[in-house]
Design an enzyme around this catalytic site. Structure first.
Site, PDB file in Angstrom:
ATOM      1  N   ASP A  87       0.861  -1.023  -0.002  1.00 30.50           N
ATOM      2  CA  ASP A  87       0.041   0.019  -0.053  1.00 30.50           C
ATOM      3  C   ASP A  87       0.792   1.196   0.147  1.00 30.50           C
ATOM      4  O   ASP A  87       0.895   2.135   0.749  1.00 30.50           O
ATOM      5  CB  ASP A  87      -1.093   0.094   1.110  1.00 30.50           C
ATOM      6  CG  ASP A  87      -2.005   1.023   1.368  1.00 30.50           C
ATOM      7  OD1 ASP A  87      -2.346   1.704   0.128  1.00 30.50           O
ATOM      8  OD2 ASP A  87      -2.410   1.632   2.050  1.00 30.50           O
ATOM      9  N   GLU A 126       0.886  -3.185  -5.029  1.00 28.52           N
ATOM     10  CA  GLU A 126       0.119  -1.979  -4.715  1.00 28.52           C
ATOM     11  C   GLU A 126       1.441  -1.000  -4.426  1.00 28.52           C
ATOM     12  O   GLU A 126       1.444  -0.308  -3.405  1.00 28.52           O
ATOM     13  CB  GLU A 126      -0.713  -1.968  -3.620  1.00 28.52           C
ATOM     14  CG  GLU A 126      -1.672  -0.621  -3.778  1.00 28.52           C
ATOM     15  CD  GLU A 126      -2.824  -0.809  -3.009  1.00 28.52           C
ATOM     16  OE1 GLU A 126      -3.724  -0.008  -3.029  1.00 28.52           O
ATOM     17  OE2 GLU A 126      -3.008  -1.504  -2.085  1.00 28.52           O
ATOM     18  N   TYR A 165      -1.708  -8.300  -8.472  1.00 32.21           N
ATOM     19  CA  TYR A 165      -2.696  -7.405  -7.913  1.00 32.21           C
ATOM     20  C   TYR A 165      -3.971  -7.508  -8.379  1.00 32.21           C
ATOM     21  O   TYR A 165      -4.147  -6.619  -9.335  1.00 32.21           O
ATOM     22  CB  TYR A 165      -2.096  -6.172  -7.655  1.00 32.21           C
ATOM     23  CG  TYR A 165      -2.749  -5.052  -6.939  1.00 32.21           C
ATOM     24  CD1 TYR A 165      -3.548  -5.713  -5.861  1.00 32.21           C
ATOM     25  CD2 TYR A 165      -2.804  -3.735  -7.164  1.00 32.21           C
ATOM     26  CE1 TYR A 165      -4.475  -4.490  -5.101  1.00 32.21           C
ATOM     27  CE2 TYR A 165      -3.499  -2.915  -6.670  1.00 32.21           C
ATOM     28  CZ  TYR A 165      -4.647  -3.176  -5.340  1.00 32.21           C
ATOM     29  OH  TYR A 165      -5.210  -2.304  -4.805  1.00 32.21           O
ATOM     30  N   ASP A 172      -2.336 -10.212  -3.876  1.00 30.81           N
ATOM     31  CA  ASP A 172      -3.549  -9.936  -3.270  1.00 30.81           C
ATOM     32  C   ASP A 172      -4.695 -10.039  -4.268  1.00 30.81           C
ATOM     33  O   ASP A 172      -4.792  -9.404  -5.438  1.00 30.81           O
ATOM     34  CB  ASP A 172      -3.492  -8.374  -3.056  1.00 30.81           C
ATOM     35  CG  ASP A 172      -4.850  -7.915  -2.614  1.00 30.81           C
ATOM     36  OD1 ASP A 172      -5.761  -8.343  -2.352  1.00 30.81           O
ATOM     37  OD2 ASP A 172      -4.889  -6.491  -2.482  1.00 30.81           O
ATOM     38  N   ASN A 201      -8.025 -10.148  -3.750  1.00 30.26           N
ATOM     39  CA  ASN A 201      -9.314  -9.119  -3.584  1.00 30.26           C
ATOM     40  C   ASN A 201     -10.461 -10.274  -3.559  1.00 30.26           C
ATOM     41  O   ASN A 201     -11.472  -9.659  -3.940  1.00 30.26           O
ATOM     42  CB  ASN A 201      -9.195  -8.200  -4.523  1.00 30.26           C
ATOM     43  CG  ASN A 201      -8.594  -6.753  -3.919  1.00 30.26           C
ATOM     44  OD1 ASN A 201      -8.938  -6.410  -2.962  1.00 30.26           O
ATOM     45  ND2 ASN A 201      -7.967  -6.211  -4.731  1.00 30.26           N
ATOM     46  N   ASP A 226      -5.088 -12.606   0.583  1.00 27.83           N
ATOM     47  CA  ASP A 226      -3.716 -12.882  -0.061  1.00 27.83           C
ATOM     48  C   ASP A 226      -3.579 -14.377   0.036  1.00 27.83           C
ATOM     49  O   ASP A 226      -3.663 -14.924   0.840  1.00 27.83           O
ATOM     50  CB  ASP A 226      -2.868 -12.098   0.851  1.00 27.83           C
ATOM     51  CG  ASP A 226      -3.343 -10.508   0.619  1.00 27.83           C
ATOM     52  OD1 ASP A 226      -2.736  -9.774   0.145  1.00 27.83           O
ATOM     53  OD2 ASP A 226      -3.918 -10.092   1.814  1.00 27.83           O
ATOM     54  N   ASP A 264      -4.628  -3.109   7.696  1.00 31.14           N
ATOM     55  CA  ASP A 264      -4.270  -3.235   5.969  1.00 31.14           C
ATOM     56  C   ASP A 264      -3.623  -4.756   5.841  1.00 31.14           C
ATOM     57  O   ASP A 264      -3.809  -5.759   6.697  1.00 31.14           O
ATOM     58  CB  ASP A 264      -3.223  -2.342   5.422  1.00 31.14           C
ATOM     59  CG  ASP A 264      -3.731  -2.254   3.926  1.00 31.14           C
ATOM     60  OD1 ASP A 264      -4.981  -2.061   3.599  1.00 31.14           O
ATOM     61  OD2 ASP A 264      -2.833  -2.248   3.117  1.00 31.14           O
ATOM     62  N   HIS A 265      -3.005  -4.868   5.012  1.00 26.91           N
ATOM     63  CA  HIS A 265      -2.427  -6.374   4.532  1.00 26.91           C
ATOM     64  C   HIS A 265      -1.401  -6.757   5.644  1.00 26.91           C
ATOM     65  O   HIS A 265      -0.255  -5.991   5.911  1.00 26.91           O
ATOM     66  CB  HIS A 265      -1.858  -6.548   3.209  1.00 26.91           C
ATOM     67  CG  HIS A 265      -3.148  -6.232   2.273  1.00 26.91           C
ATOM     68  ND1 HIS A 265      -3.735  -7.488   1.459  1.00 26.91           N
ATOM     69  CD2 HIS A 265      -3.617  -5.268   1.719  1.00 26.91           C
ATOM     70  CE1 HIS A 265      -4.628  -6.799   0.897  1.00 26.91           C
ATOM     71  NE2 HIS A 265      -4.489  -5.520   0.913  1.00 26.91           N
TER      72      HIS A 265
END
Length: 275
Positions: A9, A44, A128, A167, A169, A240, A265-266
């Site tokens: 991110d 990202e 991603y 990721d 999603n 993920d 976040d991740h």
């Protein structure tokens, strides 16, 4: 072989900002350094079309000496400073690097979403995956992406075994998020996205975390930043993944999350496999 994947991110923020979040990000980077992985996949990155600056490259070299870098950024007509991916890999490795376009809808092929490393006996590829967006405004395009991406992985798998990460999603099953009932039409848990992931696995791929851990609950890779208590309460999602071709699933020795401490976040995910 040890491999790690992490949605960072914003690489620039993680490396150069003095914000509290950036300091937490750098603690995660310190953890990755200590892991001493062979390959690290980063999603990202949010870099410009020109990629990492000299400052970025120097900081990365300080963290990861004796590693090489491959990167891909979003380019016009896609949004600037959006999406983007990067591999950091030992310089003793000598992969052939490709930046595939898969015939995806809209500007998705221009958003820097896939990089693939080819070795003599296997591929390592990261993605991603596009988010379906607020109000699911990009869901139809996301479904098109899922079809094209699954076909791409199958094409690789026809040549040699594949390690695929990133990721994605999507939380595949109810066990993969803390609150499935209230998220039925949330981006990342629609029936359409979940079916797309089911169809991807059906092409010959193994979800390595479930392969190792079975139906262990309450293990996630992402916690919403917008909720101050999401991580404290472990109200997370597992979006993920490390996937492998089915025929090498028996070579997996470890698939797990790496702690990111207080950072929401991740969190990074790790795969160890005996190839």
């Amino acid at each position: 072989m040890k491999l790690i994947s992490w949605n960072i991110d914003s690489l620039n923020a993680a490396l150069t900002s003095d914000s509290a979040r950036a300091l937490l990000s750098r603690k995660v980077i310190d953890t990755l350094v200590a892991e001493d992985a062979d390959i690290i996949a980063i999603q990202e990155t949010k870099l410009s079309a020109k990629g990492p600056t000299k400052k970025h490259l120097q900081i990365l070299a300080d963290y990861f000496p004796d590693y090489e870098i491959a990167w891909r950024s979003s380019v016009e007509p896609a949004r600037k400073g959006y999406a983007g991916t990067m591999f950091i890999y030992r310089n003793s490795l000598n992969p052939t690097i490709t930046y595939p376009e898969i015939g995806a809808p809209s500007t998705m092929d221009c958003e820097g979403r896939i990089i693939t490393l080819e070795f003599d006996n296997f591929f390592v590829t990261q993605v991603y995956t596009p988010n379906a967006g607020d109000g699911l405004k990009r869901l139809a395009d996301r479904q098109g992406w899922d079809i094209q991406y699954a076909a791409y992985l199958a094409e690789l798998d026809a040549k040699k075994p594949v390690l695929a990460t990133g990721d994605y999603n999507v939380a595949h099953k109810e066990i993969d998020l803390a609150n499935p009932a209230s998220n039925r039409r949330s981006p990342g848990f629609t029936d359409e996205e979940r079916q797309g992931f089911t169809e991807l696995l059906a092409k010959g791929f193994t979800d390595t975390f479930r392969h190792i851990h079975g139906d262990i609950p309450n293990v996630y890779s992402w916690w919403a930043q917008r909720s101050k208590t999401s991580k404290i309460n472990n109200s997370g999602w597992r979006i993920d993944y490390w996937l492998t071709s089915n025929r090498i699933a028996d070579k997996i020795t470890k698939s797990e999350m790496i702690s990111s401490g207080d950072r929401q976040d991740h969190t990074p995910i790790k795969l160890e496999i005996d190839l």
